[in-house]
Design an enzyme around this catalytic site. Structure first.
Site, mmCIF file in Angstrom:
data_model
loop_
_atom_site.group_PDB
_atom_site.id
_atom_site.type_symbol
_atom_site.label_atom_id
_atom_site.label_comp_id
_atom_site.label_asym_id
_atom_site.label_seq_id
_atom_site.Cartn_x
_atom_site.Cartn_y
_atom_site.Cartn_z
ATOM 1 N N GLU A 106 63.153 62.809 114.511
ATOM 2 C CA GLU A 106 62.617 64.142 114.195
ATOM 3 C C GLU A 106 61.193 64.043 113.632
ATOM 4 O OE1 GLU A 106 63.837 67.216 114.521
ATOM 5 O OE2 GLU A 106 65.796 66.682 115.345
ATOM 6 N N HIS B 183 64.728 41.944 85.207
ATOM 7 C CA HIS B 183 63.720 42.739 85.899
ATOM 8 C C HIS B 183 62.260 42.429 85.521
ATOM 9 C CE1 HIS B 183 62.367 45.929 88.359
ATOM 10 N NE2 HIS B 183 63.333 46.786 88.152
ATOM 11 N N TYR C 159 59.455 46.493 79.760
ATOM 12 C CA TYR C 159 60.478 45.453 79.676
ATOM 13 C C TYR C 159 60.548 44.752 78.324
ATOM 14 C CZ TYR C 159 60.428 46.315 84.652
ATOM 15 O OH TYR C 159 60.491 46.946 85.864
ATOM 16 N N PRO D 297 68.870 44.970 87.583
ATOM 17 C CA PRO D 297 69.566 45.463 88.771
ATOM 18 C C PRO D 297 70.507 44.395 89.345
ATOM 19 C CG PRO D 297 67.164 45.644 88.971
ATOM 20 C CD PRO D 297 67.455 44.690 87.858
ATOM 21 N N SER E 183 65.417 54.550 93.874
ATOM 22 C CA SER E 183 64.604 53.525 94.495
ATOM 23 C C SER E 183 65.128 53.221 95.887
ATOM 24 C CB SER E 183 64.660 52.250 93.643
ATOM 25 O OG SER E 183 63.762 51.300 94.153
ATOM 26 N N ASP F 67 62.567 57.937 104.231
ATOM 27 C CA ASP F 67 62.622 57.955 102.768
ATOM 28 C C ASP F 67 62.487 59.381 102.241
ATOM 29 O OD1 ASP F 67 62.663 56.605 100.151
ATOM 30 O OD2 ASP F 67 60.629 57.404 99.989
ATOM 31 N N SER G 254 60.434 54.684 92.740
ATOM 32 C CA SER G 254 59.393 53.678 92.531
ATOM 33 C C SER G 254 58.555 53.484 93.788
ATOM 34 C CB SER G 254 59.985 52.359 92.048
ATOM 35 O OG SER G 254 61.074 52.024 92.847
ATOM 36 N N THR H 250 54.465 48.802 89.914
ATOM 37 C CA THR H 250 54.928 50.068 90.508
ATOM 38 C C THR H 250 54.237 51.265 89.862
ATOM 39 O OG1 THR H 250 56.671 50.309 88.852
ATOM 40 C CG2 THR H 250 57.280 49.226 90.924
#
Length: 627
Positions: free
Chosen positions: A426, A344, A108, A121, A555, A431, A455, A466
């Site tokens: 199932e 962020h 960052y 974001p 993500s 994810d 992430s 992360t």
């Protein structure tokens, strides 16, 4: 470490002698943090083996053989790899988290592209049903009260601790998101947090028509203002800013970080400007009262809102109605569109979404008390003296921003056919199922797979941020190659799908336990820079560049609220994909750059929908094997 714990236990009784806010257990948050394990440094050999495995689906055999030679050289007993590993282990013993400072800097603060699109974001909330300024301000007032309600839990340290798989998570990010702001610097930025000071801020920033206001949200007795009171204050702000400001000062925050740092230093030379900028930086959060976005058809409406959340629509629309360095900016537009954009550096998505879930629930509550109407002071308008030089900086920032706005290709898709309940039925991780659908969609579009970033939270560890789940695996490649192969039977395809989702689930578990490869490799590389040894060949290798070029940056940010987070791609020829799986539908936001002829967000959405449906059909039309 043990000594520290004993000291903190000794200190506790004294803590109880101080006047303590109702519901606050002195040191409760710290005691919780102290109890969390430290982030481990994974074994070197394990990471190198897994690195070679992760490269297999994304590079040629020839390149892989070359890289294997470099890995073997790196891992030689007594070689450079071992030296760097020992350095990392030393660092881990000496710090609370060997990664967190490095990650904050490299991911960052030293990143120089604009925070807009490239880093911050946005979140799109469900459209509200108000259609006028009264409704807009009433909702904004309720939203503000909801954030202050959440803030009380942070201040009193009564935030319920979150758990993952029965393990408590680090709550530190919640303590970083209010009263904080990013500050631009010539080589790297910094983040300031004013909530820890002797006199924590009691005001928020409200922006309307490119004009900034300081609004006190607490009464003289320390209690938060009620919705009615906030509403009256917002009306005053609205009525004193009916004309759009000629110079949208907020546009400066959209620029390249080095340019903005220069403009920032120039801006705050003036005393009035400096005071206004400080007021914004110190405020608890920002509320942007936006003008309605251009009318569009319903099918592209939510994509348009996502663009508004990410960049404000450009210099002619709402981009001047922002201060993009501010950690939290809630956006409420006159047409009912609303959401937020966040800087962020202090936090990942989940704490932001937990805050949003709280606010959305709060806004549904009926008004309990009609507040006594004590006259409240006029909110303070923040003044800026615009010199010709600053005006010039604003013009340049406008031009750069408008190019970025034109370049963003974004598509919000609600996949209506099923949600997370189907893969669960199932016995497949939802994810992993969605990630395999993304792999299949990408493979069908491009005839190959690519390095894919998802992430993973490291919040099981103190100050954890992360790591990367690498969704393109040997197993996912076998699955996507088999799906459209007519010589393969459905039974085999289903088994390959199950194997691929299980491999993804296993990588995910490995990552959240601190055993993934990406942050470890980054640590070894940064350790090499710190030790001033020459950069090992391993990190100068083409394969490493390919592995770090994430054409798919993804993500999962689940929320109770029917919302979706969105972000830009991390490479010029890539996609940013964020999704929120609900029980019976899935919200997706996909982004790409128009300047890249090969990528197209709507096309990816189309292929993704087909992949999800084909995978369901495959599972439903194949008799369950007797495994």
């Amino acid at each position: 470490m043990e000594r520290k714990r004993q000291q903190s236990e000794k200190a506790k009784p004294h803590g109880l002698l101080k006047p303590v806010a109702v519901g606050k257990l002195a040191g409760r948050y710290l005691a919780h943090q102290e109890g969390l394990p430290r982030l481990p440094v994974p074994p070197l050999q394990q990471t190198l083996d897994r690195y070679l495995l992760a490269l297999q689906p994304i590079i040629s055999e020839e390149e892989w053989n070359h890289t294997k030679g470099l890995v073997d050289e790196f891992r030689r007993p007594g070689g450079v790899g071992e030296r760097l590993q020992k350095g990392l282990e030393r660092r881990a013993r000496k710090t609370e988290n060997w990664l967190s400072d490095w990650w904050l800097k490299t991911a960052y603060l030293e990143y120089r592209l604009p925070v807009v699109l490239h880093s911050s974001p946005g979140v799109v909330l469900p459209k509200r049903d108000f259609l006028d300024q009264q409704g807009q301000l009433r909702f904004a007032a309720k939203l503000i009260e909801g954030v202050l309600d959440f803030k009380t839990m942070i201040d009193n340290e009564t935030l319920p601790v979150e758990y993952l798989g029965g393990k408590p998570l680090c709550m530190n990010q919640y303590y970083q998101i209010l009263s904080s702001c990013r500050i631009p610097g010539p080589k790297h930025d910094s983040v300031v947090n004013y909530s820890k000071g002797k006199r924590p801020p009691s005001h928020i920033t409200v922006v309307h028509n490119f004009q900034f206001f300081e609004l006190d949200v607490y009464s003289s007795d320390g209690s938060p203002l009620t919705t009615d009171q906030i509403f009256i204050q917002l009306e005053k702000i609205w009525n004193t800013s009916l004309q759009t400001n000629k110079e949208p000062i907020g546009i400066l925050t959209t620029n390249h970080r080095n340019s903005w740092a220069k403009a920032y230093n120039n801006l705050i030379k003036d005393k009035t400007n400096k005071e206004s900028v400080r007021s914004i930086e110190k405020s608890i959060f920002t509320v942007c009262l936006d003008s309605p976005i251009p009318r569009v058809s319903d099918d592209i409406y939510s994509s348009q809102v996502a663009a508004q959340m990410l960049h404000g629509g450009g210099s002619r629309w709402n981009s001047g109605n922002r201060w993009f360095d501010k950690t939290l900016q809630f956006i409420v537009a006159e047409d009912g569109s609303c959401g937020l954009v966040y800087e962020h550096a202090p936090s990942e998505g989940p704490p932001i979404v937990a805050l949003l879930d709280h606010i959305v629930e709060y806004t549904k509550k009926p008004e309990l008390v009609r507040s006594p109407m004590i006259p409240l002071p006029m909110p303070k308008k923040l003044r800026f003296n615009i010199t010709p030089e600053i005006k010039n900086d604003i013009e340049k920032a406008k031009q750069n921003l408008n190019i970025m706005v034109q370049d963003l290709d974004i598509k919000v898709m609600v996949f209506h056919h099923f949600g997370k309940n189907f893969p669960k039925s199932e016995k497949i991780s939802p994810d992993a199922f969605i990630q395999m659908a993304l792999q299949l969609a990408y493979y069908r579009m491009y005839g190959q797979v690519c390095a894919t970033y998802e992430s993973a939270s490291l919040r099981m560890f103190r100050l954890g941020r992360t790591d990367t789940i690498r969704s393109a695996s040997v197993d996912s490649l076998k699955f996507v190659q088999a799906v459209d192969n007519p010589t393969k039977h459905n039974q085999e395809k289903v088994e390959l799908l199950r194997r691929a989702t299980q491999a993804h689930r296993a990588y995910t578990d490995m990552a959240i336990k601190g055993n993934a490869i990406d942050r470890h490799l980054l640590g070894l590389r940064l350790q090499a820079i710190e030790d001033l040894v020459s950069m090992p060949e391993l990190f100068m290798d083409t394969s490493y560049a390919v592995a770090m070029h994430f054409n798919l940056s993804t993500s999962q940010v689940p929320a109770k609220t029917d919302c979706v987070m969105c972000f830009g791609p991390v490479v010029p020829d890539g996609y940013g994909v964020c999704y929120n799986p609900m029980d019976d539908h899935i919200n997706f936001a996909m982004s790409a750059f128009n300047s890249c002829a090969e990528t197209n967000a709507a096309r990816l959405a189309h292929y993704l929908e087909k992949a999800l449906l084909d995978m369901r059909l495959l599972l439903q039309s194949t008799p369950k094997s007797k495994l």
